[in-house]
Design an enzyme around this catalytic site. Structure first.
Site, short mmCIF file in Angstrom:
data_model
loop_
_atom_site.label_atom_id
_atom_site.label_comp_id
_atom_site.label_asym_id
_atom_site.label_seq_id
_atom_site.Cartn_x
_atom_site.Cartn_y
_atom_site.Cartn_z
N ASP A 34 0.85 -1.20 0.00
CA ASP A 34 0.00 0.00 0.00
C ASP A 34 0.88 1.25 0.00
OD1 ASP A 34 -3.21 0.55 1.02
OD2 ASP A 34 -1.78 2.21 1.13
N ILE A 35 0.51 2.21 -0.79
CA ILE A 35 1.32 3.43 -0.94
C ILE A 35 1.29 4.29 0.33
CG2 ILE A 35 -0.48 4.99 -1.86
CD1 ILE A 35 1.55 5.77 -4.06
N GLY A 98 -16.80 2.39 2.55
CA GLY A 98 -15.65 3.29 2.49
C GLY A 98 -14.62 2.89 1.44
N GLN A 99 -15.02 2.13 0.44
CA GLN A 99 -14.08 1.71 -0.60
C GLN A 99 -13.67 2.90 -1.46
OE1 GLN A 99 -15.67 -1.26 -3.24
NE2 GLN A 99 -13.70 -1.68 -4.21
N HIS A 105 -10.19 -5.58 -3.75
CA HIS A 105 -8.88 -5.82 -3.12
C HIS A 105 -9.06 -6.21 -1.67
CE1 HIS A 105 -9.85 -1.52 -2.73
NE2 HIS A 105 -9.21 -1.55 -1.58
N HIS A 107 -6.88 -5.96 1.94
CA HIS A 107 -5.73 -5.44 2.67
C HIS A 107 -5.23 -6.53 3.61
CE1 HIS A 107 -6.76 -0.99 2.09
NE2 HIS A 107 -7.91 -1.56 1.79
P1 AMP Z 1 -9.82 1.17 0.03
O1 AMP Z 1 -10.18 2.38 0.81
O2 AMP Z 1 -10.13 -0.11 0.75
O3 AMP Z 1 -10.38 1.22 -1.37
O4 AMP Z 1 -8.23 1.16 -0.06
C1 AMP Z 1 -7.52 1.75 -1.09
C2 AMP Z 1 -6.06 1.69 -0.70
O5 AMP Z 1 -5.30 1.85 -1.86
C3 AMP Z 1 -5.61 2.76 0.30
O6 AMP Z 1 -5.08 2.14 1.46
C4 AMP Z 1 -4.53 3.54 -0.48
O7 AMP Z 1 -3.46 3.97 0.33
C5 AMP Z 1 -4.10 2.52 -1.53
N1 AMP Z 1 -3.55 3.06 -2.76
C6 AMP Z 1 -4.06 4.06 -3.52
N2 AMP Z 1 -3.27 4.27 -4.60
C7 AMP Z 1 -2.25 3.37 -4.52
C8 AMP Z 1 -1.11 3.07 -5.33
N3 AMP Z 1 -0.85 3.75 -6.46
N4 AMP Z 1 -0.28 2.08 -4.95
C9 AMP Z 1 -0.52 1.39 -3.81
N5 AMP Z 1 -1.58 1.62 -3.00
C10 AMP Z 1 -2.44 2.60 -3.35
#
Ligand code: AMP
Length: 118
Positions: A34-35, A98-99, A105, A107
């Site tokens: 995760d970024i 909250g997606q 995906h 986590h």
């Molecule tokens: P969600 O809120 O469950 O949709 O989670 C989305 C996740 O994607 C968040 O934890 C972000 O930090 C992560 N994210 C967004 N853009 C990127 C990216 N380019 N590379 C890796 N993680 C990302």
């Protein structure tokens, strides 16, 4: 069923259009960091297909795609040495969930105590 939008950031990662921190992959899924990590270990696992949410994936993916996806999650849990200490899996769906990124995906959170992490 949610309509899949190809312009989401994880679809760009899947097609190597933007950089990402690779962790592992198999024929059916890709894992990367995760970024904006919320824990010492924060890995995202995505299926290699166009699925918007948990519900979409489990309603339309075939059994090989589903097994392949969960196999990669298990492989990452093992390779990140989370088996003994424990971990948390989270998948948010839709607006109430909250997606943020509309490509299904999971986590994987661990490497420290994540029990009370929201
Ligand atoms: P969600 O809120 O469950 O949709 O989670 C989305 C996740 O994607 C968040 O934890 C972000 O930090 C992560 N994210 C967004 N853009 C990127 C990216 N380019 N590379 C890796 N993680 C990302």
């Amino acid at each position: 069923m949610s309509k899949y939008r190809k312009d989401n950031v994880f679809n760009k990662i899947l097609h190597n259009e933007i950089p990402y921190d690779f962790v592992a992959e198999n024929e059916f899924a890709l894992a990367f960091r995760d970024i904006d990590p919320k824990a010492n270990v924060h890995v995202l696992v995505i299926p290699k297909g166009e699925f918007s949410t948990f519900y979409d994936f489990h309603s339309t993916a075939n059994s090989m795609q589903i097994v392949g996806f969960y196999s990669l999650i298990n492989e990452v849990i093992s390779s990140m040495k989370l088996v003994q200490t424990g971990f948390k899996l989270v998948s948010r769906a839709g607006s109430n969930g909250g997606q943020e990124v509309l490509h299904f995906h999971v986590h994987i959170l661990g490497g420290e105590n994540v029990a009370d992490m929201p």
